[in-house]
Scaffold this motif. Sequence first.
Motif, PDB file in Angstrom:
ATOM      1  N   GLY A 549       0.820  -1.205   0.000  1.00 33.19           N
ATOM      2  CA  GLY A 549       0.000   0.000   0.000  1.00 33.19           C
ATOM      3  C   GLY A 549       0.854   1.255   0.000  1.00 33.19           C
ATOM      4  N   THR A 550       0.193   2.393   0.078  1.00 32.58           N
ATOM      5  CA  THR A 550       0.872   3.679   0.100  1.00 32.58           C
ATOM      6  C   THR A 550       0.829   4.265   1.500  1.00 32.58           C
ATOM      7  N   VAL A 551       1.942   4.810   1.931  1.00 36.79           N
ATOM      8  CA  VAL A 551       2.024   5.475   3.227  1.00 36.79           C
ATOM      9  C   VAL A 551       2.409   6.926   2.996  1.00 36.79           C
ATOM     10  N   LYS A 552       1.694   7.811   3.644  1.00 33.00           N
ATOM     11  CA  LYS A 552       2.009   9.236   3.554  1.00 33.00           C
ATOM     12  C   LYS A 552       2.911   9.622   4.726  1.00 33.00           C
ATOM     13  N   LEU A 553       4.067  10.203   4.407  1.00 30.67           N
ATOM     14  CA  LEU A 553       5.012  10.657   5.416  1.00 30.67           C
ATOM     15  C   LEU A 553       4.959  12.170   5.504  1.00 30.67           C
ATOM     16  N   THR A 554       4.710  12.708   6.682  1.00 30.72           N
ATOM     17  CA  THR A 554       4.726  14.160   6.871  1.00 30.72           C
ATOM     18  C   THR A 554       5.469  14.482   8.157  1.00 30.72           C
ATOM     19  N   GLY A 555       6.195  15.577   8.149  1.00 31.29           N
ATOM     20  CA  GLY A 555       6.889  15.964   9.370  1.00 31.29           C
ATOM     21  C   GLY A 555       7.927  17.030   9.122  1.00 31.29           C
ATOM     22  N   HIS A 556       8.820  17.181  10.115  1.00 27.75           N
ATOM     23  CA  HIS A 556       9.827  18.230  10.072  1.00 27.75           C
ATOM     24  C   HIS A 556      11.177  17.683  10.515  1.00 27.75           C
ATOM     25  N   ALA A 557      12.212  18.324  10.004  1.00 26.96           N
ATOM     26  CA  ALA A 557      13.564  18.112  10.511  1.00 26.96           C
ATOM     27  C   ALA A 557      13.972  19.342  11.305  1.00 26.96           C
ATOM     28  N   TYR A 558      14.734  19.123  12.370  1.00 30.11           N
ATOM     29  CA  TYR A 558      15.172  20.200  13.256  1.00 30.11           C
ATOM     30  C   TYR A 558      16.679  20.127  13.418  1.00 30.11           C
ATOM     31  N   ASP A 559      17.312  21.269  13.619  1.00 34.45           N
ATOM     32  CA  ASP A 559      18.707  21.226  14.038  1.00 34.45           C
ATOM     33  C   ASP A 559      18.756  20.986  15.538  1.00 34.45           C
ATOM     34  N   CYS A 560      19.940  20.943  16.093  1.00 33.23           N
ATOM     35  CA  CYS A 560      20.063  20.531  17.493  1.00 33.23           C
ATOM     36  C   CYS A 560      19.503  21.546  18.481  1.00 33.23           C
ATOM     37  N   THR A 561      19.207  22.764  18.030  1.00 34.03           N
ATOM     38  CA  THR A 561      18.620  23.761  18.931  1.00 34.03           C
ATOM     39  C   THR A 561      17.099  23.812  18.818  1.00 34.03           C
ATOM     40  N   GLY A 562      16.526  23.005  17.914  1.00 33.68           N
ATOM     41  CA  GLY A 562      15.076  22.985  17.748  1.00 33.68           C
ATOM     42  C   GLY A 562      14.564  23.834  16.602  1.00 33.68           C
ATOM     43  N   ALA A 563      15.454  24.485  15.858  1.00 36.70           N
ATOM     44  CA  ALA A 563      15.029  25.284  14.696  1.00 36.70           C
ATOM     45  C   ALA A 563      14.653  24.352  13.551  1.00 36.70           C
ATOM     46  N   ILE A 564      13.502  24.604  12.915  1.00 34.44           N
ATOM     47  CA  ILE A 564      13.059  23.780  11.793  1.00 34.44           C
ATOM     48  C   ILE A 564      13.954  24.041  10.589  1.00 34.44           C
ATOM     49  N   THR A 565      14.482  22.982  10.004  1.00 34.14           N
ATOM     50  CA  THR A 565      15.344  23.112   8.824  1.00 34.14           C
ATOM     51  C   THR A 565      14.666  22.628   7.553  1.00 34.14           C
ATOM     52  N   MET A 566      13.577  21.855   7.703  1.00 33.93           N
ATOM     53  CA  MET A 566      12.905  21.324   6.527  1.00 33.93           C
ATOM     54  C   MET A 566      11.541  20.796   6.902  1.00 33.93           C
ATOM     55  N   GLN A 567      10.580  21.012   5.993  1.00 37.30           N
ATOM     56  CA  GLN A 567       9.272  20.367   6.110  1.00 37.30           C
ATOM     57  C   GLN A 567       9.214  19.258   5.080  1.00 37.30           C
ATOM     58  N   PHE A 568       8.770  18.081   5.491  1.00 42.24           N
ATOM     59  CA  PHE A 568       8.813  16.914   4.606  1.00 42.24           C
ATOM     60  C   PHE A 568       7.408  16.364   4.406  1.00 42.24           C
TER      61      PHE A 568
END
Length: 600
Positions: A549-568
């Motif tokens: 089947g298909t799985v939808k992946l959603t989320g964020h990557a953060y640097d070590c201080t908690g700043a968002i670096t990417m939305q996925f």
Amino acid sequence: MLLDHFKDMLHEGQSLGATWIMHSDGLTIETTCEDGPASKGIVFDVTAANPGATATIVIGKPLGSIQRFHMVGSRCREPLPADWAGVTQVSLVNSAPMGCMVDDADRNVLSFAYSFAQDEITMRYGVDEEHVLFVVMLQIQRVPGHSRLLLMDDGLPLDETMRLLVEWVADGSAPLPMADKALEPVFSTWYAYLQNVDAETLGRELDGMSRLGCGSIFIDDGWQQYGSGRGYSGCGDWVPDPVKFPDMRATVRRFQDAGVGVVLWIAPLLLGEKAHVFKTLERYAPIHDDGLGRQFHVLDPRRKAVRDYIGGVCARMAKDYGIAGLKIDFLEQAGAYQGQPLENPEPGDVTDVGEAMRLMLERIKTMLIENCGQVPVVEFRQPYSSPVIAPYSNIVRASDCPADALTNRIRTIDERLAAGNRVVHGDMLLWDVNAGAETCAAQILASFFAVPQISVPPSAMSNGQYESCRFLLSLWRKHRNVLLNGRLQPVSSILGYPLVHAFDGNGTQVSGVYAPDMIIDVDADTRTLIILNASTENNVTIRLRGDGGTVKLTGHAYDCTGAITMQFEEDTDTFRENGDATITTIPVPTYGILELALER
């Protein structure tokens, strides 16, 4: 070498497949009708014709696929030592008479446990090069009349094998209940201040450590009178230094009002010549240690007067200061009296050091429960790792490894495999305050599958380090249940666990990546995926397995201080046929975090 050296004193005994047992005169080893844990393995009865005499049991296994010998409480410097090099003095407060020989996939080739884990045993182990065997020799100083030996060769994973061995050795003993504060991040004073600790300095740091999320402060060596100079010449009275801590109860209350419990360090067997009680107890402490300027005598726990005194001290500290518990240290010093005659015994004295330590720890436990007003925090450290000693503490900490993230990770995961009902804490975390935030993150992520203990003053941290510490401890608290109580699945003990997983059984997976080129396996039924990127790469790779089947992946990557670096966000097909799976590589900063939600 071991077999050739001792063969004239050994007799052939029982076997389990290609595994054989030999033993010394006076022992009878027979199979029993008792099942091993979870019906795994074989239990042997060991009967001694002369209880209290020395005895030897040898276990041999053709080397086959054995790649590493896993022990409790410590690691061999080599995965497979030679049998002339591998030796550990096992006792109630050092390791345990148990171990697991594993292959390169961490599957159990042969594991063993011996039920008599209280007294001292010399455990020799290693590769017998003459006979291409792995050999374990248990040299028992005072063999009991009856004991048991467990062997398992079922091919189970290392983590499951160790759980079964620990349960069998513990034999149903009741654990010390868990204290709430034992499950919260700690601020430790040791690396931060060493013995130069005082109430005023700690008070200035209270707000900072509280905002980081530390639920307790462990005030280490230096709070007690004469606690300075890295020596122990003042140990024994266990009263606060009147200059450093003029009102210990007020200090404790101030921290408690801020939601931070106070745990005090104590080394109950150490007696210094500056202590007021020295003249009273000197006759119970004939052994002196002045190595490296440590300057202390060792109290003999076989003496009832010693056990009564130590129990009274712990009761007084709990009652008078209102502390949450104790960090108990230097228990291994009791081994100095192993084999020593007990001169002029008094009523209540015991001759066996192992039994004496059990009585002493039981006394401390009782006094703390009666006087703390709550379930006490009791911290031991490696190598106090035996399942037999577990009922007397609810924390076991990785032994000291200042600023060594790799060793801290290995020791915490090793300890997780043997901790039973105790919670594992990492060693106190130390880093250079002049370094970048990533240096702080590297230390915290190394102990993420245990309870972190911070030991850098919040006011000394750079802004980046403080934000990193705050962010990562907040993430740890959010996922504490799966990290501490979930099913732990470490990968490759021989390589120092470069990949570690934890699963809560309800769709949450936390994976720590500690080396390049790691692939994280994720089941398509997972709902929440947290990846700690503690490697040198700026991405992580997941392998998604499912039914097509298909799985939808959603989320964020953060640097070590908690700043968002990417939305996925990505729709991913999954496959299970022929073992195929979808592999996805996602950018994540080094020492950063990836949080993903998976939806079918």
